[in-house]
Design a protein around this motif. Sequence first.
Motif, PDB file in Angstrom:
ATOM      1  N   VAL A 178     -23.592  41.135  16.979  1.00 61.62           N
ATOM      2  CA  VAL A 178     -23.072  41.878  16.361  1.00 61.62           C
ATOM      3  C   VAL A 178     -24.265  41.546  15.195  1.00 61.62           C
ATOM      4  CG1 VAL A 178     -21.391  42.975  16.792  1.00 61.62           C
ATOM      5  CG2 VAL A 178     -21.471  40.533  15.923  1.00 61.62           C
ATOM      6  N   GLY A 179     -24.972  40.684  15.151  1.00 63.03           N
ATOM      7  CA  GLY A 179     -25.654  40.074  14.824  1.00 63.03           C
ATOM      8  C   GLY A 179     -25.676  38.637  14.030  1.00 63.03           C
ATOM      9  N   LYS A 180     -25.088  37.732  14.252  1.00 65.44           N
ATOM     10  CA  LYS A 180     -24.904  36.864  13.593  1.00 65.44           C
ATOM     11  C   LYS A 180     -25.896  35.355  13.674  1.00 65.44           C
ATOM     12  CE  LYS A 180     -23.061  34.087  16.498  1.00 65.44           C
ATOM     13  NZ  LYS A 180     -24.082  32.803  16.785  1.00 65.44           N
ATOM     14  N   LEU A 344     -18.587  39.996  10.284  1.00 67.46           N
ATOM     15  CA  LEU A 344     -19.189  40.380  10.924  1.00 67.46           C
ATOM     16  C   LEU A 344     -19.225  42.024  11.860  1.00 67.46           C
ATOM     17  CD1 LEU A 344     -22.249  38.640  11.569  1.00 67.46           C
ATOM     18  CD2 LEU A 344     -21.765  40.073   9.540  1.00 67.46           C
ATOM     19  N   SER A 345     -19.164  42.814  11.444  1.00 65.25           N
ATOM     20  CA  SER A 345     -18.202  43.884  12.146  1.00 65.25           C
ATOM     21  C   SER A 345     -19.236  44.785  13.294  1.00 65.25           C
ATOM     22  CB  SER A 345     -17.718  45.555  11.241  1.00 65.25           C
ATOM     23  OG  SER A 345     -17.491  46.556  12.548  1.00 65.25           O
ATOM     24  N   TYR A 354     -27.452  46.340   9.267  1.00 61.91           N
ATOM     25  CA  TYR A 354     -28.075  45.302   9.133  1.00 61.91           C
ATOM     26  C   TYR A 354     -27.790  44.711   7.711  1.00 61.91           C
ATOM     27  CZ  TYR A 354     -27.720  45.242  14.810  1.00 61.91           C
ATOM     28  OH  TYR A 354     -27.563  46.086  15.200  1.00 61.91           O
ATOM     29  N   PRO A 355     -27.808  43.298   7.590  1.00 67.11           N
ATOM     30  CA  PRO A 355     -26.547  42.844   8.578  1.00 67.11           C
ATOM     31  C   PRO A 355     -24.819  43.638   8.567  1.00 67.11           C
ATOM     32  CG  PRO A 355     -26.286  41.978   5.682  1.00 67.11           C
ATOM     33  CD  PRO A 355     -27.948  43.382   6.192  1.00 67.11           C
ATOM     34  N   ALA A 356     -24.708  43.531   9.206  1.00 72.09           N
ATOM     35  CA  ALA A 356     -23.140  44.349   9.526  1.00 72.09           C
ATOM     36  C   ALA A 356     -22.147  43.249   8.989  1.00 72.09           C
ATOM     37  CB  ALA A 356     -23.007  44.384  11.227  1.00 72.09           C
ATOM     38  N   GLY A 426     -33.491  43.839   5.219  1.00 71.30           N
ATOM     39  CA  GLY A 426     -34.159  43.662   6.773  1.00 71.30           C
ATOM     40  C   GLY A 426     -34.419  42.293   6.258  1.00 71.30           C
ATOM     41  N   ARG A 427     -34.433  41.378   7.785  1.00 66.47           N
ATOM     42  CA  ARG A 427     -34.202  40.410   7.804  1.00 66.47           C
ATOM     43  C   ARG A 427     -35.266  39.924   7.319  1.00 66.47           C
ATOM     44  NH1 ARG A 427     -35.561  39.138  14.107  1.00 66.47           N
ATOM     45  NH2 ARG A 427     -37.604  39.805  14.212  1.00 66.47           N
ATOM     46  N   HIS A 428     -36.484  39.503   6.768  1.00 66.72           N
ATOM     47  CA  HIS A 428     -37.720  39.248   5.793  1.00 66.72           C
ATOM     48  C   HIS A 428     -37.237  39.282   4.173  1.00 66.72           C
ATOM     49  CE1 HIS A 428     -38.787  37.054   9.472  1.00 66.72           C
ATOM     50  NE2 HIS A 428     -38.863  38.926  10.033  1.00 66.72           N
TER      51      HIS A 428
END
Length: 458
Positions: A178-180, A344-345, A354-356, A426-428
Motif C-alpha cells: 500500500v505504499g509504505k 495507510l489504507s 498516493y500517499p494512501a 508525487g514521490r519526488h
Amino acid sequence: MTTTTGHAVPLHSRVAAYGGRPLDHGFVVEGLLQRAVGLTLEASGCQLQIGARCLINRPEGGGIEAEVVGFAGERTFLMPTGDMDGLVPRARVRPLPGAGNVQVGEAMLGRVIDGAGMPLDGKPAPRTDHQVPLTGLPINPLIREPVTEPLDVGVRAINGLLTVGRGQRIGLFAGSGVGKSTLLGMMTRFTAADVIVVGLIGERGREVRDFVSKVLGDQGIKRAVVIATPADRPPLMRIRGAWLATAVAEHFRDQGKQVLLLMDSLTRFAQAQREVGLAVGEPPTTRGYPPSVFTRIPQLVERAGTSGGKGAITGIYTVLTEGDDPNDPVADTARAILDGHIMLSREVAEAGRYPAIDIESSVSRLANDIVSPRQAEAAHRFRQLYSRYTASSDLIQLGAYKKGTDPDTDLAIAKWPGIRQYLSQGRHEPASLADCERQLQALLQPAEREAEVAHDAA
C-alpha cells in the motif's frame, strides 16, 4: 583450575586474544557446548550474565559468536548471531569482552553496516571512538524536554493535518503493498534533520540496496547511517540491528543534533523477539507472542524522543498490520506507546491516491501543541469535510443525494476535488510546512464563506 564441565586456560593462550574475563590468578573459565536444538544452544561450565557474548569453537578453526539469552541451573542458553554449520558436541565456549556494549562514532556517517557493526558496503570497518550500552540507559521522564517545535517531513498530508514535532515518536501502519516504503522514502529525502539513522530490520535483502541507491542516493547517504539485518539473518542479529540503530541515534542526539530514526519495521523486531522467546521456553500468549515481546517494544521505543540536552530523536516506526488488521497484538501495543499513528489504507491506494493515508484513522497526539490555533482549526475543519463526503460517498456516486439536503455535505462535495488534490503528492515533490499551511488555508477560507451563505439560505 578445572571443573567437571569447564576448562580453565592460561591468560596468554588464544582465549586471551578474544578478551575472555580473567580470574584473579590469570585464568579464563571456558564452557562446553552440550546441546543444540533449533536455534537454541546449551552450554555448561561457564557462568555468564544475560547479554554476554561467547565464541564457540569450530573443529576446522574459527568460531561462531553467540549471545547468552537465558539459563537454568548449570545450563546456559545461547543463541548464535550467525550460521551454526560446523558446530560439534562439547565444543569449547569462550567468553568475549564488552558484553552489552557497541562502538559508535562519526565514522559511521555514510556507511551501511549490519547488526554487529560490520560493513556491508565493501569498505573497511568504521573506526569508532565511543562505546555505549547496546540496550541504552533509561531516561528520567522528568528531564525530557517537551516537544514544542514542528518538524518538516516534506509530505503535505502529514505537515498540514498530522503535524509531527521534533522528538516525537510516530508509527506508520500499513499492510503489504500500500505504499509504505514509498512514503518512508519521501520522508527520508525531505525531512529536515542533521543525521538520519535507518534500521532495516527483517526486510527483503533487495530492499537494502534499493533504499541506499534510490532513496538516499549519493547526497543523502552522506548524512545517514544504515543498519541492515535482512530477513535471512538469525533472529538475534535482527534484534541487535534494532538496538544498534537506536544506540547510534542516541549518540548523535547526545551531541546536540536533530536525528531522524527510521525503523522498518517494528513488527519484524517483535517477530524476531518472538522466535528468541519461544526458543528458550517462554509461554506463548496472544497469537503466539511471548510476554517478552510486549516488554521489549516499549524499551526500544522509549529510547527515542528528547532528552535533557538540545538534541532529539524523531522516531518513525513502521508497523505491518497482518491481514490489514490494525488491532493485531504488535500494532495495538505500538499504537498505545507511540505519540501518534499514520494509517495507510488499501482502499485509498486502490483508488489511485498516493500517499494512501487514511486521514480519518490517523492522528498526531502532539499536533495541537506544536501548531498555531489557526492551523489546528483548519486541520479540524478539513477532517470534518473529508468525513462528510466519505460518509455520503455511496449516495453521491449513485446520484441519490439531493443538493440542499445538508449544507456541510454540499460544501464537502464542492470542495472534494481540492481535498483530493491536497492529499495527493508525487514521490519526488516536496511540500514545505509553510506551503502546506498556506494551501490548507486557501482551500478552506472560501469554504467557510460558502458555508455561511448556505446556512443563511437554509
